[in-house]
Enzyme design. Structure first.
Site, PDB file in Angstrom:
ATOM      1  N   LYS A   1       0.897  -1.218   0.117  1.00 42.83           N
ATOM      2  CA  LYS A   1      -0.069  -0.113   0.033  1.00 42.83           C
ATOM      3  C   LYS A   1       0.972   1.301   0.049  1.00 42.83           C
ATOM      4  O   LYS A   1       1.888   1.139  -0.062  1.00 42.83           O
ATOM      5  CB  LYS A   1      -0.860  -0.125   1.210  1.00 42.83           C
TER       6      LYS A   1
HETATM    7  C1  PLP Z   1      -4.948  -4.477   1.732  1.00 37.48           C
HETATM    8  C2  PLP Z   1      -6.370  -4.620   1.935  1.00 37.48           C
HETATM    9  C3  PLP Z   1      -7.319  -4.945   2.915  1.00 37.48           C
HETATM   10  C4  PLP Z   1      -6.496  -5.599   4.208  1.00 37.48           C
HETATM   11  O1  PLP Z   1      -5.532  -4.924   4.922  1.00 37.48           O
HETATM   12  P1  PLP Z   1      -4.426  -5.681   5.426  1.00 37.48           P
HETATM   13  O2  PLP Z   1      -3.708  -4.491   6.252  1.00 37.48           O
HETATM   14  O3  PLP Z   1      -3.791  -6.362   4.581  1.00 37.48           O
HETATM   15  O4  PLP Z   1      -5.132  -6.337   6.439  1.00 37.48           O
HETATM   16  C5  PLP Z   1      -8.455  -4.610   2.984  1.00 37.48           C
HETATM   17  N1  PLP Z   1      -9.195  -4.430   1.817  1.00 37.48           N
HETATM   18  C6  PLP Z   1      -8.579  -3.899   0.732  1.00 37.48           C
HETATM   19  C7  PLP Z   1      -9.326  -3.537  -0.323  1.00 37.48           C
HETATM   20  C8  PLP Z   1      -7.184  -4.324   0.471  1.00 37.48           C
HETATM   21  O5  PLP Z   1      -6.525  -3.978  -0.612  1.00 37.48           O
END
Ligand code: PLP
Length: 378
Positions: free
Chosen positions: A180
Site C-alpha cells: 500500500k
Molecule cells: C490490503 C487490503 C485490505 C486488508 O489490509 P491488511 O492490512 O492486509 O489487513 C482490505 N481491503 C482492501 C481493499 C485491501 O486492498
C-alpha cells in the site's frame, strides 16, 4: 523481476525505527498517537485509531457501528476478501453488489436494489485507488438510515468532490501493508469524525478494555474494566514510527504513481487489446494499482498464458481480484455460485494489474509497455 507493488524504505525510515527501539516504548507509547495524528492531519478526519492491520481496522469499524448477527452489509465482490470477511466476523451477512464495468467501483444503482430491512451498512471499496461515487452512496445511506464505510486501503491520498479520502464516509479504513502507499510492515487505521465510533474502535483494539497500560500509568491507578469482547489489535510504536516517517514521503509517492499512470494511459492508448480502466470526473486517483482490461479473446491468448509470458520477461503482473463470492468459503457459507454477479465475473476475466509503486520510474513504465507491446502486436 519488476513486482506489481513494493514498499520503499530509506535511511531516515530506518533511523526512525531505531529511535523508537531506544525510546522505552515498544507498544502503547506516544508514537501511536503521533501516527494517528499524522493521518488525521493529512485526511482532515477528527479521530484516528491505529491497529495491527487493515483487516483489523475493518473489524473495528464493524464493531464500532454495532453490527449484530444477521445484519446485512452491502459490499462489492470485486475486492480483497477482507472487505467482506469483517462482516462475517461479526455474524453479519455480506451482500455482494455489482460494479460499474468501466471503473470497477461499486454501482450505487445496484446497491439500491439490494437494500432490505436488515441492511445496516455499505462498505465502498476505492478500487485501485479511485474514490467511489460517494455522493450517490451518501444519498442512499441517508435515505435508508445506513452507515457508510470506506474501505480506502487503496486510496490514501485520494480526493473526490473536493474532499479528501477519510472525509467521504462515516468511517474510513486504511492499510499499511507494504504493497500500500505507506508501509508499517503490517498495520491499519480507522478514521472518523464521530467520537463514539472512535471510542468503540479504540476499545475493540484493546480487548474491549476501557483504558490501556499507558493511560493507567499516567493516571496512577491499576483498575480497568472489560466492557466488551475485543481483540489485541494494537499497532506497535516501532511500526508507528515507521508509519510517521513514511507519511512524509506520501506526497512524493503519490506524484510518482500519478506520473506513471499518465504514462501508462498515454502509451496504452495506442494498443489494440489493452485498455486502461475508466476515470471518474473531479477525483484524485491514488493509484494503489494500475489495472488494465485485456481482450484475451480478440488477442487469441489466455490470461494464464499472457501472465506467464510476462513473468518470464520479468514483469510481475497480477490479478486483483478473484471475486469474493466465488471463494469456496463464501460459496459454502452463503450459497453463492458462478453467475450470481455476472458483471463482476465478466470484469474479472479481463483484468490484469501492471507494476505500480511509490518509487516507480518512467524507465520501469517503458520496460513494462515494451513487453506488453510485443504481445499486442504479435
Ligand atoms: C490490503 C487490503 C485490505 C486488508 O489490509 P491488511 O492490512 O492486509 O489487513 C482490505 N481491503 C482492501 C481493499 C485491501 O486492498
Amino acid at each position: 523481476m519488476i513486482p506489481y507493488a513494493r514498499h520503499h524504505i530509506e535511511d531516515d525510515d530506518i533511523e526512525a525505527v531505531i529511535a523508537a527501539l531506544r525510546s522505552g516504548w515498544l507498544t502503547t507509547g506516544p508514537m501511536v498517537e503521533h501516527f494517528e495524528q499524522a493521518l488525521c492531519a493529512y485526511t482532515g478526519a477528527q479521530y484516528g485509531v491505529a491497529v495491527s492491520s487493515g483487516t483489523a481496522a475493518l473489524h473495528c469499524a464493524m464493531f464500532a457501528i454495532g453490527l449484530e448477527p444477521g445484519d446485512e452489509v452491502i459490499v462489492p465482490s470485486m475486492t480483497f476478501a477482507a472487505s467482506a470477511n469483517c462482516v462475517a466476523y461479526m455474524g453479519g451477512i455480506p451482500v455482494f453488489a455489482e460494479i460499474d464495468p468501466a471503473t470497477l467501483l461499486i454501482d450505487p444503482a445496484d446497491v439500491a436494489r439490494r437494500i432490505t430491512k436488515h441492511t445496516r451498512a455499505i462498505i465502498a471499496v476505492d478500487y485501485a485507488g479511485q474514490p467511489c461515487m460517494y455522493s450517490a452512496l451518501r444519498k442512499l445511506a441517508d435515505t435508508h438510515g445506513l452507515i457508510l464505510i470506506a474501505d480506502a486501503c487503496h486510496s490514501l491520498g485520494g480526493r473526490a468532490d473536493g474532499q479528501n479520502v477519510g472525509m467521504l464516509a462515516d468511517l474510513t479504513v486504511f492499510s499499511f501493508h507494504p504493497a500500500k502507499h505507506v508501509a508499517t510492515g503490517e498495520g491499519g487505521m480507522v478514521v472518523t469524525n464521530k467520537a463514539s465510533f472512535a471510542e468503540r474502535a479504540r476499545r475493540f483494539r484493546n480487548h474491549g478494555i476501557d483504558s490501556d497500560a499507558r493511560e493507567r500509568l499516567q493516571r496512577g491507578g491499576w483498575l480497568y474494566r472489560m466492557d466488551d469482547l475485543g481483540f489485541n489489535y494494537r499497532l506497535t510504536d516501532i511500526q508507528c514510527a515507521l508509519g510517521i516517517s513514511q507519511m512524509h514521503k506520501l506526497p512524493l509517492f503519490l506524484e510518482n504513481r500519478e506520473i506513471a499512470a499518465a504514462a501508462y494511459n498515454s502509451i496504452l492508448s495506442g494498443f489494440r487489446y489493452f485498455t486502461p480502466l475508466g476515470l471518474r470526473d473531479n477525483i484524485r486517483h491514488a493509484y494503489h494499482l494500475y489495472v488494465v482490461k485485456v481482450d484475451f479473446q480478440a488477442l487469441g491468448r489466455s490470461r494464464d498464458d499472457v501472465f506467464k509470458q510476462l513473468h518470464k520477461a520479468g514483469i510481475g503482473v497480477n490479478v486483483h481480484y478473484i471475486p469474493v463470492h466465488l471463494h469456496p468459503y463464501y460459496a459454502r457459507t452463503y450459497g453463492h455460485r458462478p453467475g450470481d454477479l455476472p458483471i463482476t465475473e465478466e470484469c474479472y476475466e479481463h483484468i490484469l494489474s501492471l507494476p505500480m509503486f511509490g518509487d516507480i520510474t518512467m524507465e520501469i513504465v517503458e520496460t513494462v509497455c515494451t513487453a506488453l507491446r510485443s504481445i499486442d502486436e504479435d
